[in-house]
Design a protein around this motif. Structure first.
Motif, PDB file in Angstrom:
ATOM      1  N   MET A  43       0.726  -1.285   0.091  1.00 58.47           N
ATOM      2  CA  MET A  43       0.079  -0.081  -0.014  1.00 58.47           C
ATOM      3  C   MET A  43       0.976   1.332  -0.009  1.00 58.47           C
ATOM      4  O   MET A  43       2.017   1.179   0.558  1.00 58.47           O
ATOM      5  N   GLY A  44       0.434   2.214  -0.593  1.00 62.91           N
ATOM      6  CA  GLY A  44       1.242   3.416  -0.600  1.00 62.91           C
ATOM      7  C   GLY A  44       0.582   4.442   0.250  1.00 62.91           C
ATOM      8  O   GLY A  44       0.231   4.012   1.391  1.00 62.91           O
ATOM      9  N   PHE A  45       0.546   5.917   0.063  1.00 67.35           N
ATOM     10  CA  PHE A  45       0.020   6.707   0.942  1.00 67.35           C
ATOM     11  C   PHE A  45      -0.695   7.673   0.325  1.00 67.35           C
ATOM     12  O   PHE A  45      -0.828   7.864  -0.960  1.00 67.35           O
ATOM     13  N   ARG A  46      -1.556   8.598   0.991  1.00 68.11           N
ATOM     14  CA  ARG A  46      -2.278   9.470   0.687  1.00 68.11           C
ATOM     15  C   ARG A  46      -2.173  10.526   1.630  1.00 68.11           C
ATOM     16  O   ARG A  46      -2.360  10.579   2.663  1.00 68.11           O
ATOM     17  N   ILE A  47      -2.273  11.789   1.054  1.00 66.83           N
ATOM     18  CA  ILE A  47      -2.371  13.117   2.140  1.00 66.83           C
ATOM     19  C   ILE A  47      -3.379  14.026   1.552  1.00 66.83           C
ATOM     20  O   ILE A  47      -3.468  14.293   0.452  1.00 66.83           O
ATOM     21  N   SER A  48      -4.510  14.174   2.387  1.00 66.25           N
ATOM     22  CA  SER A  48      -5.816  14.970   1.931  1.00 66.25           C
ATOM     23  C   SER A  48      -5.431  16.064   2.876  1.00 66.25           C
ATOM     24  O   SER A  48      -5.233  16.167   3.973  1.00 66.25           O
ATOM     25  N   CYS A  49      -5.707  17.312   2.106  1.00 67.13           N
ATOM     26  CA  CYS A  49      -5.870  18.665   2.828  1.00 67.13           C
ATOM     27  C   CYS A  49      -7.372  19.187   3.286  1.00 67.13           C
ATOM     28  O   CYS A  49      -8.245  19.217   2.095  1.00 67.13           O
ATOM     29  N   HIS A  50      -7.717  19.229   4.472  1.00 67.51           N
ATOM     30  CA  HIS A  50      -8.962  19.835   4.832  1.00 67.51           C
ATOM     31  C   HIS A  50      -8.848  21.281   5.525  1.00 67.51           C
ATOM     32  O   HIS A  50      -8.224  21.536   6.657  1.00 67.51           O
ATOM     33  N   ASP A  51      -9.238  22.261   4.690  1.00 63.32           N
ATOM     34  CA  ASP A  51      -9.144  23.740   5.137  1.00 63.32           C
ATOM     35  C   ASP A  51     -10.343  24.062   5.829  1.00 63.32           C
ATOM     36  O   ASP A  51     -11.244  24.190   5.311  1.00 63.32           O
TER      37      ASP A  51
END
Length: 94
Positions: free
Chosen positions: A1-9
Motif C-alpha cells: 500500500m502507498g500513502f495519501r495526504i488530503s488537505c482539509h481547510d
C-alpha cells in the motif's frame, strides 16, 4: 500500500492534513514535506493527522520529529512515539 495526504481547510481554524497508508521512501518524505510547507504558508495552525498511518520510514520520521512552528501532530499513537524516541537516541548529540 502507498500513502495519501488530503488537505482539509477549515478556514480561520486552520488546516488539517490527513495522512493515510505507509509513509516510507523519499517520494513520501518529499510529498509530506511539501504538503506541510504549503499548509503552513497560510500562517494558520496546521494539524498533521496521523491516525491512519500504517508505517513510518526514516525520512518521514525526520520530518515529523521537528515540525515547523504552528504545525502539530495528532494521532500516531504509541508506534510513532516509539519510532521518534528510537530516532532521538540514535542521533549524535549536538
Amino acid at each position: 500500500m502507498g500513502f495519501r495526504i488530503s488537505c482539509h481547510d477549515s478556514g480561520a481554524d486552520g488546516v488539517v492534513l490527513r495522512v493515510e497508508g505507509r509513509l516510507t521512501g523519499d517520494e513520501a518524505a518529499g510529498v509530506l514535506r511539501d504538503q506541510i510547507a504549503q499548509a503552513a504558508s497560510s500562517g494558520r495552525p496546521v494539524v498533521v493527522d496521523l491516525h491512519d498511518v500504517d508505517w513510518y520510514g526514516d525520512a518521514c520520521l525526520a520530518i515529523l520529529q521537528e515540525p515547523s512552528q504552528g504545525v502539530s501532530l495528532a494521532g500516531g499513537g504509541a508506534l510513532l512515539a516509539i519510532f521518534l524516541e528510537q530516532r532521538r537516541t540514535a542521533l549524535p548529540a549536538r
